[in-house]
Write a protein that holds these residues in place. Structure first.
Motif, PDB file in Angstrom:
ATOM      1  N   ASP A   1       0.854  -1.187   0.000  1.00  0.00           N
ATOM      2  CA  ASP A   1       0.000   0.000   0.000  1.00  0.00           C
ATOM      3  C   ASP A   1       0.889   1.237   0.000  1.00  0.00           C
ATOM      4  O   ASP A   1       1.566   1.545   0.992  1.00  0.00           O
ATOM      5  CB  ASP A   1      -0.902  -0.011   1.227  1.00  0.00           C
ATOM      6  N   LEU A   2       0.887   1.979  -1.118  1.00  0.00           N
ATOM      7  CA  LEU A   2       1.722   3.163  -1.264  1.00  0.00           C
ATOM      8  C   LEU A   2       0.951   4.457  -1.025  1.00  0.00           C
ATOM      9  O   LEU A   2       1.410   5.537  -1.392  1.00  0.00           O
ATOM     10  CB  LEU A   2       2.362   3.194  -2.650  1.00  0.00           C
ATOM     11  N   THR A   3      -0.216   4.353  -0.402  1.00  0.00           N
ATOM     12  CA  THR A   3      -0.998   5.544  -0.078  1.00  0.00           C
ATOM     13  C   THR A   3      -0.222   6.430   0.886  1.00  0.00           C
ATOM     14  O   THR A   3       0.326   5.946   1.880  1.00  0.00           O
ATOM     15  CB  THR A   3      -2.341   5.144   0.542  1.00  0.00           C
ATOM     16  N   LYS A   4      -0.179   7.722   0.584  1.00  0.00           N
ATOM     17  CA  LYS A   4       0.571   8.662   1.405  1.00  0.00           C
ATOM     18  C   LYS A   4      -0.259   9.117   2.603  1.00  0.00           C
ATOM     19  O   LYS A   4      -1.450   9.416   2.469  1.00  0.00           O
ATOM     20  CB  LYS A   4       0.998   9.881   0.588  1.00  0.00           C
ATOM     21  N   ILE A   5       0.381   9.142   3.765  1.00  0.00           N
ATOM     22  CA  ILE A   5      -0.255   9.643   4.983  1.00  0.00           C
ATOM     23  C   ILE A   5       0.705  10.618   5.662  1.00  0.00           C
ATOM     24  O   ILE A   5       1.921  10.573   5.438  1.00  0.00           O
ATOM     25  CB  ILE A   5      -0.618   8.502   5.960  1.00  0.00           C
ATOM     26  N   LYS A   6       0.165  11.497   6.481  1.00  0.00           N
ATOM     27  CA  LYS A   6       0.972  12.447   7.232  1.00  0.00           C
ATOM     28  C   LYS A   6       1.175  11.914   8.642  1.00  0.00           C
ATOM     29  O   LYS A   6       0.218  11.676   9.383  1.00  0.00           O
ATOM     30  CB  LYS A   6       0.298  13.819   7.267  1.00  0.00           C
ATOM     31  N   VAL A   7       2.442  11.755   9.008  1.00  0.00           N
ATOM     32  CA  VAL A   7       2.808  11.191  10.309  1.00  0.00           C
ATOM     33  C   VAL A   7       3.459  12.288  11.141  1.00  0.00           C
ATOM     34  O   VAL A   7       4.386  12.958  10.667  1.00  0.00           O
ATOM     35  CB  VAL A   7       3.772  10.004  10.147  1.00  0.00           C
TER      36      VAL A   7
ATOM     37  N   VAL B   1       1.786   4.044   3.505  1.00  0.00           N
ATOM     38  CA  VAL B   1       1.254   3.113   4.503  1.00  0.00           C
ATOM     39  C   VAL B   1       2.219   1.942   4.703  1.00  0.00           C
ATOM     40  O   VAL B   1       2.436   1.478   5.828  1.00  0.00           O
ATOM     41  CB  VAL B   1      -0.134   2.606   4.058  1.00  0.00           C
ATOM     42  N   MET B   2       2.839   1.503   3.618  1.00  0.00           N
ATOM     43  CA  MET B   2       3.793   0.398   3.700  1.00  0.00           C
ATOM     44  C   MET B   2       4.991   0.784   4.561  1.00  0.00           C
ATOM     45  O   MET B   2       5.424   0.010   5.432  1.00  0.00           O
ATOM     46  CB  MET B   2       4.245   0.010   2.289  1.00  0.00           C
ATOM     47  N   GLU B   3       5.536   1.969   4.354  1.00  0.00           N
ATOM     48  CA  GLU B   3       6.674   2.422   5.147  1.00  0.00           C
ATOM     49  C   GLU B   3       6.298   2.577   6.619  1.00  0.00           C
ATOM     50  O   GLU B   3       7.076   2.223   7.515  1.00  0.00           O
ATOM     51  CB  GLU B   3       7.198   3.761   4.604  1.00  0.00           C
ATOM     52  N   TYR B   4       5.118   3.109   6.857  1.00  0.00           N
ATOM     53  CA  TYR B   4       4.659   3.323   8.234  1.00  0.00           C
ATOM     54  C   TYR B   4       4.500   1.999   8.964  1.00  0.00           C
ATOM     55  O   TYR B   4       4.949   1.845  10.114  1.00  0.00           O
ATOM     56  CB  TYR B   4       3.336   4.083   8.209  1.00  0.00           C
ATOM     57  N   ASP B   5       3.899   1.008   8.313  1.00  0.00           N
ATOM     58  CA  ASP B   5       3.716  -0.295   8.947  1.00  0.00           C
ATOM     59  C   ASP B   5       5.054  -0.994   9.167  1.00  0.00           C
ATOM     60  O   ASP B   5       5.264  -1.656  10.199  1.00  0.00           O
ATOM     61  CB  ASP B   5       2.799  -1.166   8.101  1.00  0.00           C
TER      62      ASP B   5
ATOM     63  N   GLN C   1      -9.356  -6.502  10.016  1.00  0.00           N
ATOM     64  CA  GLN C   1     -10.279  -5.430  10.375  1.00  0.00           C
ATOM     65  C   GLN C   1     -10.015  -4.197   9.508  1.00  0.00           C
ATOM     66  O   GLN C   1      -8.880  -3.953   9.098  1.00  0.00           O
ATOM     67  CB  GLN C   1     -10.141  -5.080  11.855  1.00  0.00           C
ATOM     68  N   PRO C   2     -11.051  -3.396   9.221  1.00  0.00           N
ATOM     69  CA  PRO C   2     -10.848  -2.200   8.378  1.00  0.00           C
ATOM     70  C   PRO C   2     -10.069  -1.122   9.110  1.00  0.00           C
ATOM     71  O   PRO C   2     -10.116  -1.020  10.344  1.00  0.00           O
ATOM     72  CB  PRO C   2     -12.281  -1.746   8.071  1.00  0.00           C
ATOM     73  N   ALA C   3      -9.363  -0.304   8.346  1.00  0.00           N
ATOM     74  CA  ALA C   3      -8.554   0.790   8.908  1.00  0.00           C
ATOM     75  C   ALA C   3      -9.457   1.977   9.199  1.00  0.00           C
ATOM     76  O   ALA C   3      -9.393   3.022   8.539  1.00  0.00           O
ATOM     77  CB  ALA C   3      -7.427   1.163   7.956  1.00  0.00           C
ATOM     78  N   GLU C   4     -10.294   1.842  10.216  1.00  0.00           N
ATOM     79  CA  GLU C   4     -11.238   2.891  10.598  1.00  0.00           C
ATOM     80  C   GLU C   4     -11.165   3.105  12.102  1.00  0.00           C
ATOM     81  O   GLU C   4     -10.790   2.206  12.857  1.00  0.00           O
ATOM     82  CB  GLU C   4     -12.665   2.505  10.196  1.00  0.00           C
ATOM     83  N   GLY C   5     -11.543   4.306  12.530  1.00  0.00           N
ATOM     84  CA  GLY C   5     -11.571   4.609  13.951  1.00  0.00           C
ATOM     85  C   GLY C   5     -10.185   4.548  14.564  1.00  0.00           C
ATOM     86  O   GLY C   5      -9.248   5.227  14.136  1.00  0.00           O
TER      87      GLY C   5
ATOM     88  N   PRO D   1      -2.235   7.727  11.025  1.00  0.00           N
ATOM     89  CA  PRO D   1      -1.324   7.168  12.027  1.00  0.00           C
ATOM     90  C   PRO D   1      -2.053   6.827  13.317  1.00  0.00           C
ATOM     91  O   PRO D   1      -2.968   7.529  13.727  1.00  0.00           O
ATOM     92  CB  PRO D   1      -0.310   8.292  12.246  1.00  0.00           C
ATOM     93  N   PHE D   2      -1.626   5.722  13.949  1.00  0.00           N
ATOM     94  CA  PHE D   2      -2.286   5.247  15.152  1.00  0.00           C
ATOM     95  C   PHE D   2      -2.021   6.190  16.310  1.00  0.00           C
ATOM     96  O   PHE D   2      -0.927   6.748  16.437  1.00  0.00           O
ATOM     97  CB  PHE D   2      -1.791   3.843  15.510  1.00  0.00           C
TER      98      PHE D   2
END
Length: 269
Positions: free
Chosen positions: A75-81, A107-111, A166-170, A175-176
């Motif tokens: 998953d190469l989706t970009k997120i702000k951490v 997402v891949m890098e973050y995980d 489980q879905p990535a919701e909530g 970022p967690f």
């Protein structure tokens, strides 16, 4: 929308509280059981070492499986951490731009980063436990560490996302959020909960935010004062009990005046 967010937040709080009570119950149960076991018995020591070895094999299997799932999803989706603040960094001079507080990651890098943190944590814990066991002779951590470690893996977001599906919701949305202390949260002393409350209050108005923050500070001060008073009362009771025991243990002595009178009476006789 606000009602739904409130329900989700309340559910996360109850889940965190349940997990904290579960972990505490597990720790107390293991410690109570190990007190009734001969920890100097070679057979007991061997069994405890095997338990910890099995735990390391399970963690290794978890690590390799989650890593393979992350690589498969790619998953190469970009997120702000958010970037952790460095308390030792010097303050920027006037006119200089402030350091960035966020950075983009896939997402891949973050995980991957979280997975490697888990691996480093297990290795560090193993080194500390080895010192406690082989140098200090502690046996209980060989059983206690696997129990708490497995409970943490069950609650880990990577387990819920990549193993349970489980879905990535909530709470599982990247970022967690850092898990707060559920007991401190109920007492109003959790810094994460306090920051969320202050943010929500600021959104509704400065006056409301000031009232909420003042209430939080009063609650924290009251709780701290109660804890200090209880500790002082316990110390006074302990000191009184120790003094009473010392007085009871002192031999009964005859006052000097009484001894003199007894001597004179004997002479008269």
């Amino acid at each position: 929308g606000e009602e739904r967010r409130g329900e989700e937040k309340g559910g996360d709080t109850m889940m965190g509280l349940g997990g904290g009570v579960r972990d505490m119950a597990a720790v107390l149960a293991v410690m109570s059981y190990m007190k009734n076991v001969d920890q100097e018995d070679p057979t007991v020591i061997l069994v405890c070492r095997c338990v910890y070895g099995a735990y390391l094999l399970m963690v290794l299997g978890w690590y390799l499986y989650v890593k393979s799932v992350i690589e498969k999803k790619k998953d190469l989706t970009k997120i702000k951490v958010p970037i952790p603040a460095n308390p030792f960094a010097p303050a920027p001079a006037e006119g200089e731009p402030a350091p960035p507080t966020e950075q983009e990651k896939s997402v891949m890098e973050y995980d991957y980063e979280l997975l490697n943190q888990q691996r480093s944590g297990v290795l560090t814990g193993t080194l500390i436990l080895s010192f406690l066991h082989f140098k200090m002779g502690s046996v209980t951590p060989l059983v206690l560490s696997p129990i708490t470690g497995l409970l943490k893996l069950v609650d880990d977001p990577l387990t819920k996302l990549h193993i349970l599906g489980q879905p990535a919701e909530g709470a599982l949305q990247r970022p967690f959020k850092k898990p707060g202390n559920p007991l401190l949260g109920m007492l109003g002393m959790d810094p994460n909960a306090s920051s969320e409350g202050a943010t929500a209050a600021a959104a509704t108005g400065p006056a409301r935010a000031g009232e909420d923050l003042a209430g939080d500070e009063e609650t924290e001060e009251e709780v701290i004062e109660e804890i200090v008073e209880e500790v002082e009362e316990e110390e006074e009771e302990d000191n009184g009990n120790v003094q009473a025991e010392k007085e009871d243990q002192l031999p009964a002595t005859v006052p000097p005046t009484q001894k003199a009178e007894d001597g004179e009476s004997k002479k008269d006789k």
